[in-house]
Every structure is written in C-alpha cells, then in structure tokens.
Design a protein around this motif. Structure first.
Motif, mmCIF file in Angstrom:
data_model
loop_
_atom_site.group_PDB
_atom_site.id
_atom_site.type_symbol
_atom_site.label_atom_id
_atom_site.label_comp_id
_atom_site.label_asym_id
_atom_site.label_seq_id
_atom_site.Cartn_x
_atom_site.Cartn_y
_atom_site.Cartn_z
ATOM 1 N N PRO A 129 0.809 -1.223 0.000
ATOM 2 C CA PRO A 129 0.000 0.000 0.000
ATOM 3 C C PRO A 129 0.838 1.267 0.000
ATOM 4 O O PRO A 129 0.423 2.289 -0.569
ATOM 5 C CB PRO A 129 -0.826 -0.117 1.293
ATOM 6 C CG PRO A 129 -0.088 -1.086 2.141
ATOM 7 C CD PRO A 129 0.554 -2.044 1.186
ATOM 8 N N THR A 130 2.011 1.213 0.623
ATOM 9 C CA THR A 130 2.893 2.381 0.598
ATOM 10 C C THR A 130 3.298 2.703 -0.830
ATOM 11 O O THR A 130 3.381 3.874 -1.226
ATOM 12 C CB THR A 130 4.143 2.122 1.450
ATOM 13 O OG1 THR A 130 3.748 1.856 2.793
ATOM 14 C CG2 THR A 130 5.062 3.336 1.449
ATOM 15 N N THR A 131 3.534 1.675 -1.637
ATOM 16 C CA THR A 131 3.878 1.892 -3.037
ATOM 17 C C THR A 131 2.746 2.578 -3.781
ATOM 18 O O THR A 131 2.969 3.470 -4.611
ATOM 19 C CB THR A 131 4.223 0.551 -3.722
ATOM 20 O OG1 THR A 131 5.323 -0.053 -3.040
ATOM 21 C CG2 THR A 131 4.594 0.768 -5.180
ATOM 22 N N TRP A 132 1.513 2.173 -3.510
ATOM 23 C CA TRP A 132 0.367 2.816 -4.157
ATOM 24 C C TRP A 132 0.307 4.298 -3.799
ATOM 25 O O TRP A 132 0.055 5.138 -4.657
ATOM 26 C CB TRP A 132 -0.933 2.123 -3.724
ATOM 27 C CG TRP A 132 -1.211 0.840 -4.445
ATOM 28 C CD1 TRP A 132 -0.421 -0.275 -4.472
ATOM 29 C CD2 TRP A 132 -2.360 0.529 -5.222
ATOM 30 N NE1 TRP A 132 -1.010 -1.259 -5.212
ATOM 31 C CE2 TRP A 132 -2.207 -0.808 -5.688
ATOM 32 C CE3 TRP A 132 -3.513 1.223 -5.560
ATOM 33 C CZ2 TRP A 132 -3.163 -1.430 -6.482
ATOM 34 C CZ3 TRP A 132 -4.482 0.597 -6.349
ATOM 35 C CH2 TRP A 132 -4.294 -0.706 -6.808
ATOM 36 N N VAL A 133 0.559 4.621 -2.534
ATOM 37 C CA VAL A 133 0.511 6.019 -2.102
ATOM 38 C C VAL A 133 1.643 6.818 -2.732
ATOM 39 O O VAL A 133 1.435 7.895 -3.306
ATOM 40 C CB VAL A 133 0.575 6.117 -0.564
ATOM 41 C CG1 VAL A 133 0.732 7.569 -0.128
ATOM 42 C CG2 VAL A 133 -0.667 5.510 0.062
ATOM 43 N N THR A 134 2.863 6.284 -2.640
ATOM 44 C CA THR A 134 4.009 7.040 -3.161
ATOM 45 C C THR A 134 3.957 7.159 -4.677
ATOM 46 O O THR A 134 4.324 8.201 -5.236
ATOM 47 C CB THR A 134 5.328 6.386 -2.730
ATOM 48 O OG1 THR A 134 5.354 5.012 -3.141
ATOM 49 C CG2 THR A 134 5.505 6.450 -1.218
ATOM 50 N N GLY A 302 11.866 7.594 -5.688
ATOM 51 C CA GLY A 302 11.992 6.153 -5.788
ATOM 52 C C GLY A 302 12.509 5.572 -4.497
ATOM 53 O O GLY A 302 11.750 5.108 -3.643
ATOM 54 N N PHE A 303 13.811 5.651 -4.287
ATOM 55 C CA PHE A 303 14.435 4.986 -3.142
ATOM 56 C C PHE A 303 14.169 5.693 -1.812
ATOM 57 O O PHE A 303 13.774 5.049 -0.831
ATOM 58 C CB PHE A 303 15.941 4.879 -3.390
ATOM 59 C CG PHE A 303 16.297 4.020 -4.567
ATOM 60 C CD1 PHE A 303 16.194 2.635 -4.487
ATOM 61 C CD2 PHE A 303 16.704 4.576 -5.762
ATOM 62 C CE1 PHE A 303 16.512 1.822 -5.563
ATOM 63 C CE2 PHE A 303 17.025 3.786 -6.853
ATOM 64 C CZ PHE A 303 16.922 2.406 -6.765
ATOM 65 N N VAL A 304 14.348 6.998 -1.742
ATOM 66 C CA VAL A 304 14.214 7.692 -0.453
ATOM 67 C C VAL A 304 12.755 7.797 -0.022
ATOM 68 O O VAL A 304 12.415 7.500 1.131
ATOM 69 C CB VAL A 304 14.857 9.090 -0.522
ATOM 70 C CG1 VAL A 304 14.569 9.877 0.758
ATOM 71 C CG2 VAL A 304 16.354 8.977 -0.725
ATOM 72 N N TYR A 305 11.872 8.225 -0.918
ATOM 73 C CA TYR A 305 10.462 8.412 -0.563
ATOM 74 C C TYR A 305 9.823 7.096 -0.150
ATOM 75 O O TYR A 305 9.251 6.979 0.943
ATOM 76 C CB TYR A 305 9.741 9.030 -1.762
ATOM 77 C CG TYR A 305 8.316 9.461 -1.532
ATOM 78 C CD1 TYR A 305 7.809 9.682 -0.261
ATOM 79 C CD2 TYR A 305 7.464 9.691 -2.616
ATOM 80 C CE1 TYR A 305 6.498 10.104 -0.072
ATOM 81 C CE2 TYR A 305 6.158 10.115 -2.444
ATOM 82 C CZ TYR A 305 5.678 10.313 -1.173
ATOM 83 O OH TYR A 305 4.381 10.732 -0.990
ATOM 84 N N LEU A 306 9.918 6.085 -1.001
ATOM 85 C CA LEU A 306 9.304 4.801 -0.688
ATOM 86 C C LEU A 306 10.005 4.119 0.472
ATOM 87 O O LEU A 306 9.366 3.630 1.412
ATOM 88 C CB LEU A 306 9.323 3.896 -1.923
ATOM 89 C CG LEU A 306 8.767 2.483 -1.730
ATOM 90 C CD1 LEU A 306 7.324 2.534 -1.269
ATOM 91 C CD2 LEU A 306 8.886 1.684 -3.022
ATOM 92 N N GLY A 307 11.343 4.075 0.428
ATOM 93 C CA GLY A 307 12.077 3.424 1.503
ATOM 94 C C GLY A 307 11.862 4.111 2.835
ATOM 95 O O GLY A 307 11.649 3.457 3.864
ATOM 96 N N GLY A 308 11.880 5.449 2.840
ATOM 97 C CA GLY A 308 11.711 6.181 4.087
ATOM 98 C C GLY A 308 10.330 6.017 4.677
ATOM 99 O O GLY A 308 10.179 5.778 5.881
ATOM 100 N N LEU A 309 9.289 6.155 3.846
ATOM 101 C CA LEU A 309 7.931 6.021 4.361
ATOM 102 C C LEU A 309 7.662 4.600 4.833
ATOM 103 O O LEU A 309 7.028 4.384 5.872
ATOM 104 C CB LEU A 309 6.931 6.430 3.284
ATOM 105 C CG LEU A 309 5.457 6.476 3.717
ATOM 106 C CD1 LEU A 309 5.253 7.369 4.930
ATOM 107 C CD2 LEU A 309 4.579 6.946 2.551
ATOM 108 N N SER A 310 8.149 3.600 4.091
ATOM 109 C CA SER A 310 7.998 2.206 4.529
ATOM 110 C C SER A 310 8.711 1.983 5.857
ATOM 111 O O SER A 310 8.178 1.313 6.751
ATOM 112 C CB SER A 310 8.560 1.258 3.469
ATOM 113 O OG SER A 310 7.858 1.362 2.251
#
Length: 392
Positions: A129-134, A302-310
C-alpha cells in the motif's frame, strides 16, 4: 472490491498532488509580470509550507475525529478553490494564496493517506500500500507541471487550458471519493491537537526525505529562473515532471530492498544527480538538466520516498498517522526553508555560487542521514530512543 477502492483513492491522491505544481512552469513569467526577482518567487512558492506546517504540527488527530475520507474530500475541495483562484486572477499574490490552500490540503492527505490505503491491503506487506501512495502522489506532483508545460510551449499564457482541464478531473476524483468506505472507528484520543511523532529509528528517514525534497523544491521554484537566462523557461514543467514523477519507475526496485538499504541508495545517488542538474542549469545544457532530474527522481521519489515512508510505518506501531505526519513535516521543511535561502542567495550572489552552496548542503545532509541509518544499533538510533522516551 478492495482493489477498486484503492484505485479510486489513488486517483484522488494523484489529483491532489497534481494541483500542487500545476502552475510551476508559470513562475518565471509571473515574476516578470509582477516585476520581482527570484527571492519573491520562492516566497510565493513557500506559502505552500505555511499551510502544511500547522496541520502536520498540531492537527494529526483530525483523522480520528472526522474520518479519513472527510479529510481527502476537504483536500480536493481546497485544490479546486486554489486552482480557480490562479485561473481568474493570475499573479504572484494569488499564487501564494493558492499554494497556502494547497499546503493545507496536501498536509491533510499526507497525514491520513498511508493508513487509509493500508485498510484496502489488510494483512499484506506494508510496502505494497505504501507503493500505491508514493506512486500516485509522485506521479501527480510532476503531472500537473508537465501538462501545463505542454500548453506553455505551444502558446505561452498565464492561464493555460491545463487549469480548466484540471478542474474537471479533480471534480471527478471528488465524486469517486465521496462513495468510498471509511471503516476506521471514530475515537477521541485527547483532541485533535496532537504533535507528530518520531518513534525510535524514524529520524534518519526524516532527514533523508528532508534532503531529497529540498532538491525537488529547488528544481520547481528556482530552476525556471536559471533556465530563463538561456531562453529555456518553457522546459521547466518537464524538469518538474522529471524530478517528481520519473521516480515511480524505480519504486519496484526499491520495494525489493529493505527500507534502510533503499534509503541509503537514494542518498548515494542524490548529490551526483544534483551536480548534473546545477551544471546544466548554469551552462544552459538542457539535456544535462533533464537527465539530472530523472536520476534525482530515482533517489527522491523512488528509493528515499518509498524506503523512508515504509521504514517509518514499520517502526511506528499503532501511531502510524502521527509518525507519517512527522515524516512529512521534515519533508516539507526541506521543501521550503532551503529553497527560500537559496532564492535570496541567487538575488545577492548569482545563480552559479548559490547553486554550488546548495549542492554542498545536499552532500553534507546526505552523508549525515546515511550515517543515521547505519543499523539498528547505531549511535543515531540510540539517541532516537532517548528522545522518544523523553517525549513520552
């Protein structure tokens, strides 16, 4: 059924963030029309954060009182009002007012969207779901600027048709959200005035997104003036699209990595990509600017936004809304304060020196954030546990 609901929510999130940069290609033209410099433009740009901060600082309890769907609906209404304002009264003053409203709407969305989307993926890996949001929000941040950029390149105008098209699409999103289910129980957990939270392990992710979004803010607010010096201001919308939306292409790769590793990969890429953007802007090399924005987007969205929020959602426990608010608070601080300072430096020192100083700050901040994310037993995490215990 849940996937259809997730798609409808994702479309709404995309429309909310599309409004944010819809006027980005117009910044240089609006500044010329009003007879002001880069510093004034960055102030109008940063009014967005004046709307964001009060919501993320003190109103993260709204979701429990009013419901998540209600906040998404209100955010869409604010986007419609803001876009209408810039359509009927183009200028830096109306731009600043519109961005203030957009800041409120985006902050409401940022605080509730991850947890709301999580409801439609119950029992699955939180990164899905984090991927869908980001993905939906990152696409929106660049889509509006690119759409306006197409019209500006064809026929320069302060009120391009993209603004009218957006009003229609956002109205459709509003209708789709109104029928979404919101099964989260209404609770009164001490009122709506609740501060954002930084659970142990979250601060390094926050510093990473601060650095990444400072770079994004520079491209959106300052790059148009640099390109205008070489007669390339019409391409500013595509640069915004490049840095905001192309990162979606790298999110499948980021999902295969742990949140800590994904974030550190992004921090490695970011200073190199910024150097390419700055060199291209100063030298008037459009190809370098556009390539640099795509590479930077792999890091920022890509990496920071998704990785950080996850990573933040993993360590948040039950306080996901407050932890999300804390993460996005640092993101928007980066999105505004460094950009304002750089705009003032450009008026005083010129583009080349100001952009070089900004790059040095990006490099230093990236190194510090990467150090904070060394591992679960690093000194940074131990410090975060101490701060967390004090805040409790």
């Amino acid at each position: 059924m849940h996937r259809i609901s997730a798609l409808r929510l994702a479309f709404a999130l995309c429309m909310i963030t599309t409004a944010v940069n819809l006027q980005a290609p117009l910044y240089a033209a609006l500044a010329t029309r009003d007879g002001v410099g880069v510093g004034a433009t960055t102030l109008a740009f940063a009014c967005y954060v004046l709307g964001v901060l009060p919501v993320l600082l003190a109103l993260s309890g709204l979701a429990e009182r009013l419901g998540r769907r209600a906040l998404i609906v209100f955010a869409l209404l604010l986007c419609l009002v803001a876009t209408t304002l810039t359509l009927v009264a183009p200028g830096l003053l109306s731009l600043g007012m519109a961005r203030f409203l957009l800041g409120i709407g985006t902050a409401l969305t940022s605080a509730v969207a991850p947890a709301y989307m999580l409801e439609f993926f119950a029992g699955e890996d939180t990164r899905r779901p984090t991927t869908w949001v980001t993905a939906s929000t990152a696409l929106g941040f660049g889509l509006g600027a690119a759409f306006t950029g197409l019209f500006v390149l064809h026929s320069p105008s302060l009120t391009p048709p993209s603004l009218g098209w957006y009003l229609g699409a956002a109205t459709l999103a509003l209708l789709l959200v109104l029928s979404l289910k919101d099964e989260a129980p209404r609770r009164d957990l001490g009122g709506i005035l609740r501060l954002p939270a930084y659970p142990p392990g979250a601060f390094g992710y926050g510093l990473a997104i601060l650095t990444a979004w400072a770079t994004v803010g520079m491209v959106i607010a300052i790059l148009p003036s640099a390109l205008a010096r070489h007669g390339l201001s019409g391409w500013a919308g595509f640069a915004t699209f490049g840095i905001c939306s192309c990162g979606v292409l790298f999110q499948p790769l980021a999902r295969r990595l742990s949140p800590r590793v994904a974030t550190r990969v992004g921090l490695l890429i970011l200073p190199l990509a910024y150097a390419l953007i700055a060199w291209g802007a100063v030298q008037g090399r459009l190809s370098a600017v556009l390539l640099g924005t795509v590479v930077a987007s792999s890091a920022c969205y890509g990496f920071v936004y998704l990785g950080g929020l996850s990573g933040v959602l993993e360590v948040a426990g039950e306080g996901k809304s407050r932890a999300s608010a804390g993460y996005f608070l640092m993101a928007y601080l980066g999105f505004s304060l460094p950009v304002i300072a750089t705009g003032a430096l450009i008026d005083a020192l010129g583009h080349a020196l100001a952009l070089t100083l900004f790059g040095a700050a990006v490099l230093a901040s990236s190194l510090i954030a990467a150090w904070r994310l060394q591992g679960p037993r690093s000194r940074g995490d131990q410090g975060e546990r101490v701060l967390a215990s004090r805040s409790e």
